[in-house]
Design a protein around this motif. Structure first.
Motif, PDB file in Angstrom:
ATOM      1  N   LEU A  55     -16.877 -49.274  -3.047  1.00 16.09           N
ATOM      2  CA  LEU A  55     -18.114 -49.523  -3.788  1.00 16.09           C
ATOM      3  C   LEU A  55     -19.183 -48.500  -3.412  1.00 16.09           C
ATOM      4  CD1 LEU A  55     -18.236 -53.414  -3.672  1.00 16.09           C
ATOM      5  CD2 LEU A  55     -18.108 -52.011  -5.742  1.00 16.09           C
ATOM      6  N   ASP A  56     -19.303 -48.197  -2.130  1.00 18.52           N
ATOM      7  CA  ASP A  56     -20.260 -47.175  -1.694  1.00 18.52           C
ATOM      8  C   ASP A  56     -19.915 -45.823  -2.328  1.00 18.52           C
ATOM      9  OD1 ASP A  56     -22.471 -46.226   0.124  1.00 18.52           O
ATOM     10  OD2 ASP A  56     -20.800 -44.993   0.863  1.00 18.52           O
ATOM     11  N   GLU A  57     -18.635 -45.480  -2.353  1.00 19.04           N
ATOM     12  CA  GLU A  57     -18.210 -44.221  -2.980  1.00 19.04           C
ATOM     13  C   GLU A  57     -18.494 -44.230  -4.477  1.00 19.04           C
ATOM     14  OE1 GLU A  57     -14.086 -44.033  -1.882  1.00 19.04           O
ATOM     15  OE2 GLU A  57     -14.541 -43.430   0.185  1.00 19.04           O
ATOM     16  N   TYR A  58     -18.300 -45.367  -5.134  1.00 18.28           N
ATOM     17  CA  TYR A  58     -18.589 -45.494  -6.564  1.00 18.28           C
ATOM     18  C   TYR A  58     -20.072 -45.246  -6.831  1.00 18.28           C
ATOM     19  CZ  TYR A  58     -19.576 -47.943 -10.991  1.00 18.28           C
ATOM     20  OH  TYR A  58     -20.035 -48.284 -12.244  1.00 18.28           O
ATOM     21  N   PHE A  59     -20.926 -45.880  -6.064  1.00 17.40           N
ATOM     22  CA  PHE A  59     -22.361 -45.759  -6.305  1.00 17.40           C
ATOM     23  C   PHE A  59     -22.955 -44.437  -5.830  1.00 17.40           C
ATOM     24  CE2 PHE A  59     -22.262 -50.520  -6.447  1.00 17.40           C
ATOM     25  CZ  PHE A  59     -22.771 -50.650  -7.739  1.00 17.40           C
ATOM     26  N   HIS A  60     -22.374 -43.825  -4.802  1.00 18.41           N
ATOM     27  CA  HIS A  60     -23.042 -42.676  -4.177  1.00 18.41           C
ATOM     28  C   HIS A  60     -22.229 -41.392  -4.104  1.00 18.41           C
ATOM     29  CE1 HIS A  60     -26.189 -45.445  -3.041  1.00 18.41           C
ATOM     30  NE2 HIS A  60     -25.304 -46.229  -2.457  1.00 18.41           N
ATOM     31  N   HIS A  61     -20.919 -41.443  -4.335  1.00 23.77           N
ATOM     32  CA  HIS A  61     -20.110 -40.256  -4.072  1.00 23.77           C
ATOM     33  C   HIS A  61     -19.096 -39.934  -5.164  1.00 23.77           C
ATOM     34  CE1 HIS A  61     -21.929 -40.251  -0.116  1.00 23.77           C
ATOM     35  NE2 HIS A  61     -21.553 -41.512   0.041  1.00 23.77           N
ATOM     36  N   ALA A 150     -27.716 -50.361 -16.166  1.00 22.33           N
ATOM     37  CA  ALA A 150     -27.685 -49.481 -14.991  1.00 22.33           C
ATOM     38  C   ALA A 150     -26.267 -49.003 -14.702  1.00 22.33           C
ATOM     39  CB  ALA A 150     -28.265 -50.207 -13.780  1.00 22.33           C
ATOM     40  N   LEU A 151     -25.286 -49.884 -14.807  1.00 26.39           N
ATOM     41  CA  LEU A 151     -23.897 -49.480 -14.562  1.00 26.39           C
ATOM     42  C   LEU A 151     -23.425 -48.473 -15.602  1.00 26.39           C
ATOM     43  CD1 LEU A 151     -22.424 -52.949 -13.565  1.00 26.39           C
ATOM     44  CD2 LEU A 151     -22.494 -50.899 -12.097  1.00 26.39           C
ATOM     45  N   LEU A 152     -23.729 -48.728 -16.873  1.00 26.48           N
ATOM     46  CA  LEU A 152     -23.315 -47.788 -17.920  1.00 26.48           C
ATOM     47  C   LEU A 152     -24.045 -46.461 -17.792  1.00 26.48           C
ATOM     48  CD1 LEU A 152     -22.969 -50.249 -20.918  1.00 26.48           C
ATOM     49  CD2 LEU A 152     -21.134 -49.179 -19.584  1.00 26.48           C
ATOM     50  N   ASN A 153     -25.317 -46.497 -17.430  1.00 29.51           N
ATOM     51  CA  ASN A 153     -26.043 -45.250 -17.198  1.00 29.51           C
ATOM     52  C   ASN A 153     -25.462 -44.506 -16.009  1.00 29.51           C
ATOM     53  OD1 ASN A 153     -27.760 -45.628 -19.369  1.00 29.51           O
ATOM     54  ND2 ASN A 153     -29.404 -46.505 -18.141  1.00 29.51           N
ATOM     55  N   HIS A 154     -25.114 -45.231 -14.959  1.00 28.82           N
ATOM     56  CA  HIS A 154     -24.488 -44.618 -13.782  1.00 28.82           C
ATOM     57  C   HIS A 154     -23.206 -43.887 -14.181  1.00 28.82           C
ATOM     58  CE1 HIS A 154     -22.876 -44.111  -9.746  1.00 28.82           C
ATOM     59  NE2 HIS A 154     -21.789 -44.755 -10.136  1.00 28.82           N
ATOM     60  N   GLU A 155     -22.428 -44.511 -15.049  1.00 29.91           N
ATOM     61  CA  GLU A 155     -21.165 -43.929 -15.498  1.00 29.91           C
ATOM     62  C   GLU A 155     -21.362 -42.956 -16.666  1.00 29.91           C
ATOM     63  OE1 GLU A 155     -18.307 -47.008 -16.320  1.00 29.91           O
ATOM     64  OE2 GLU A 155     -18.466 -47.843 -14.306  1.00 29.91           O
ATOM     65  N   GLN A 156     -22.583 -42.856 -17.148  1.00 31.80           N
ATOM     66  CA  GLN A 156     -22.894 -42.036 -18.324  1.00 31.80           C
ATOM     67  C   GLN A 156     -21.956 -42.384 -19.478  1.00 31.80           C
ATOM     68  OE1 GLN A 156     -22.909 -37.982 -16.870  1.00 31.80           O
ATOM     69  NE2 GLN A 156     -24.804 -38.317 -15.756  1.00 31.80           N
ATOM     70  N   ALA A 157     -21.742 -43.693 -19.640  1.00 32.97           N
ATOM     71  CA  ALA A 157     -20.807 -44.197 -20.640  1.00 32.97           C
ATOM     72  C   ALA A 157     -21.318 -43.938 -22.043  1.00 32.97           C
ATOM     73  CB  ALA A 157     -20.558 -45.684 -20.432  1.00 32.97           C
ATOM     74  N   GLN A 158     -20.424 -43.565 -22.926  1.00 29.45           N
ATOM     75  CA  GLN A 158     -20.733 -43.310 -24.319  1.00 29.45           C
ATOM     76  C   GLN A 158     -19.740 -44.073 -25.182  1.00 29.45           C
ATOM     77  OE1 GLN A 158     -23.378 -41.560 -25.222  1.00 29.45           O
ATOM     78  NE2 GLN A 158     -23.876 -41.163 -23.087  1.00 29.45           N
ATOM     79  N   PRO A 159     -20.029 -44.463 -26.376  1.00 30.79           N
ATOM     80  CA  PRO A 159     -21.352 -44.519 -26.955  1.00 30.79           C
ATOM     81  C   PRO A 159     -21.999 -45.879 -26.695  1.00 30.79           C
ATOM     82  CG  PRO A 159     -19.744 -44.994 -28.643  1.00 30.79           C
ATOM     83  CD  PRO A 159     -18.995 -44.775 -27.346  1.00 30.79           C
TER      84      PRO A 159
END
Length: 163
Positions: A55-61, A150-159
């Protein structure tokens, strides 16, 4: 059952696991359908270190996939949906109807997919946040729409069309 609490950009996350180090729950504060705290067993923040690390790697790395042992508890239909959610790649979304169609359930099963999705006990890792409405807009999320966004923005999910 034992649980740990880890910090995240979304607030504290409660990790619930078995004696075999299988993750059975990942819950956000004030999440819909969150079981009562007493059902989680004793707190031990040293459990499930691989889950906390990933989870730390997902959010930060930059981690984009998870490979921790999961123990999904639910009906056969719910488990089918939760397994299918794990096939939606990082940075992509699907619709409730699209997932229903992909599983051969037909587009009219979108509501049933949505109900099963809402009961997902392992948020983030089983990426229920990657399902959006038929028009691409964000719809219900057990952790709240701001966290889904926030999760979708973090992943830059489209569309995704943000309301």
């Amino acid at each position: 059952m034992t649980y740990a609490v880890v910090d995240s950009p979304l607030g504290p996350l409660t990790l619930v696991g078995t004696d075999a180090d299988e993750l059975t729950g990942l819950y956000m504060d004030q999440q819909l359908y969150r079981p009562e705290q007493e059902t989680f067993g004793d707190r031990d923040d040293s459990i499930l270190p691989a889950v906390a690390e990933q989870l730390d790697e997902y959010f930060h790395h930059g981690r984009t996939t998870f490979d921790v042992p999961l123990h999904l508890r639910g009906t056969p239909f719910q488990r089918q949906i939760w397994t299918a959610l794990q096939t939606i790649p990082y940075g992509e979304t699907s619709t409730y109807g699209g997932l229903a169609t992909a599983l051969g359930l037909g587009g009219r099963s979108a509501r049933a997919v949505g109900l099963a999705n809402g009961k997902n006990p392992i948020s983030i890792i089983v990426p229920c946040h990657r399902l959006v409405g038929a028009d691409g807009k964000l719809t219900g999320y057990g952790g709240g729409l701001p966290r889904k966004r926030a999760l979708l923005n973090h992943e830059q999910a489209q569309p995704v069309l943000v309301e």
